[in-house]
Motif scaffolding. Structure first.
Motif, short mmCIF file in Angstrom:
data_model
loop_
_atom_site.label_atom_id
_atom_site.label_comp_id
_atom_site.label_asym_id
_atom_site.label_seq_id
_atom_site.Cartn_x
_atom_site.Cartn_y
_atom_site.Cartn_z
N ARG A 114 41.30 55.71 -27.75
CA ARG A 114 41.44 57.04 -27.15
C ARG A 114 42.57 57.04 -26.14
O ARG A 114 42.63 56.18 -25.26
CB ARG A 114 40.14 57.47 -26.46
N LEU A 115 43.46 58.02 -26.28
CA LEU A 115 44.61 58.11 -25.39
C LEU A 115 44.85 59.56 -25.02
O LEU A 115 44.61 60.47 -25.81
CB LEU A 115 45.88 57.56 -26.07
N THR A 116 45.37 59.78 -23.81
CA THR A 116 45.84 61.11 -23.42
C THR A 116 47.32 61.20 -23.77
O THR A 116 47.99 60.18 -24.01
CB THR A 116 45.65 61.35 -21.92
N THR A 117 47.85 62.41 -23.76
CA THR A 117 49.28 62.59 -24.05
C THR A 117 50.15 61.86 -23.03
O THR A 117 51.18 61.28 -23.38
CB THR A 117 49.64 64.07 -24.08
N SER A 118 49.73 61.86 -21.78
CA SER A 118 50.52 61.18 -20.75
C SER A 118 50.50 59.66 -20.96
O SER A 118 51.52 58.98 -20.74
CB SER A 118 50.00 61.51 -19.35
N GLN A 119 49.37 59.12 -21.42
CA GLN A 119 49.30 57.69 -21.71
C GLN A 119 50.20 57.33 -22.89
O GLN A 119 50.85 56.28 -22.89
CB GLN A 119 47.85 57.29 -22.01
N LEU B 292 42.59 58.31 -31.26
CA LEU B 292 42.51 59.73 -30.99
C LEU B 292 43.39 60.06 -29.80
O LEU B 292 43.35 59.39 -28.77
CB LEU B 292 41.07 60.12 -30.69
N ILE B 293 44.23 61.10 -29.95
CA ILE B 293 45.13 61.55 -28.89
C ILE B 293 44.71 62.95 -28.46
O ILE B 293 44.54 63.84 -29.29
CB ILE B 293 46.59 61.55 -29.35
#
Length: 302
Positions: A233-238, A294-295
């Motif tokens: 799992r990642l955020t867009t900023s990551q 997942l982003i």
């Protein structure tokens, strides 16, 4: 054959785990880019078709965008035409474009349509030329050159990028019982035909429809860190940080780029999943763990 009590309980547990996800994604649009091993292995092909049919039957709105690079390469080889690539893009002259249209719009597209129909669905095959579904323009590649003060501009032929998506066609499909299966061929203002990367097409369609999910099937487990550990799992900023520090590079960059753009333009989540896993699409949609990366723009996406 009668199921054992334990087998029956296991099936019931699987169904009850899937229920909240089915409820959540009812009437939601999910764009799936279909490619890699999942398009070649016979069992995986059938698994994929059944996944898509089940999604439609339980009330989701799947849209399939497919690639076909290996199939195009095989036909070109048979014709004695050598394939050349620039930054992962196939240089596409007029003769190659004829083959691309024949393979993507004909053989591959109709094969997927037939497979979905065989498994109980109602699929309809489209290319981006149908009703001007995908408006495109010619793509040029810029490459830095130490000998030149300005970047070198490379013309790679009939290769395009998406300008716009005709939502009218897709809205019709979503409201019907039909499952659209889209070949990534676009048409320009000059009526020229363009070969477009399937990941890019899937991403732009997801953006246009503000889809719930963009799912990209690949031949890898997902995004990994520098130690080879899967990043689930990642955020867009990551993701931006991973690109900046070189963790994400090379051939994965275009795929990540379209996933990142989709999420930044309103798609709830983008998933990069392992198409080598049986029923990968359903595992990603209907289980707690999922398969792949997942982003999301949220820190803790549901």
């Amino acid at each position: 054959m009668t199921l054992s009590r334990d087998s029956a309980i296991n099936i019931a547990n699987v169904l009850t785990e899937a229920l909240p996800y089915i409820q959540r994604f009812t009437n939601r649009t999910i764009v799936v880019k279909y490619g890699g091993n999942a398009m070649i292995d016979e069992q995986l092909k059938n698994d994929f078709a059944r996944d898509i049919v089940l999604m439609k039957l339980v009330g989701m709105n799947p849209i399939v965008v497919h690639g076909g690079g290996p199939q195009i390469g095989d036909v070109l080889k048979q014709l004695g035409v050598e394939s050349t690539f620039v930054d992962g893009m196939r240089v596409t002259d007029s003769k190659t474009m004829d083959v691309v249209q024949m393979v993507l719009g004909g053989l591959v597209n109709q094969g997927i349509v037939s497979l979905i129909n065989k498994n109980g669905g109602k699929a309809v095959g489209l290319t981006g030329k149908d009703a001007s579904l995908i408006k495109a323009k010619k793509m040029f590649i810029e490459r830095a050159s130490p000998e030149l003060q300005t970047p070198e501009i490379i013309d790679i032929g009939h290769v395009g990028e998406v300008v716009s998506i005709n939502r009218e066609v897709l809205d019709w499909a979503i409201k019907s019982d039909f499952i659209p299966v889209i070949a990534p061929i676009g048409v320009g203002e000059d009526n020229e035909t363009y070969n477009i990367n399937a990941d890019l097409v899937a991403g732009k369609i997801a953006e246009s429809l503000v889809a719930e999910k963009l799912i990209l099937l690949t031949n890898v487990a997902g995004l990994e860190d520098k130690q080879g550990k899967l990043l689930s799992r990642l955020t867009t900023s990551q993701v931006d940080e991973l690109i900046a520090d070189g963790t994400i590079s090379g051939g994965m960059l275009p795929k990540i780029g379209c996933a990142l753009s989709a999420v930044k333009h309103g798609v709830t989540t983008a998933q990069i999943i392992d198409g080598r896993v049986a029923h990968a699409v359903l595992l990603e949609l209907l289980t707690n763990e999922g398969v792949g990366t997942l982003i999301s723009s949220a820190t803790n996406p549901d």
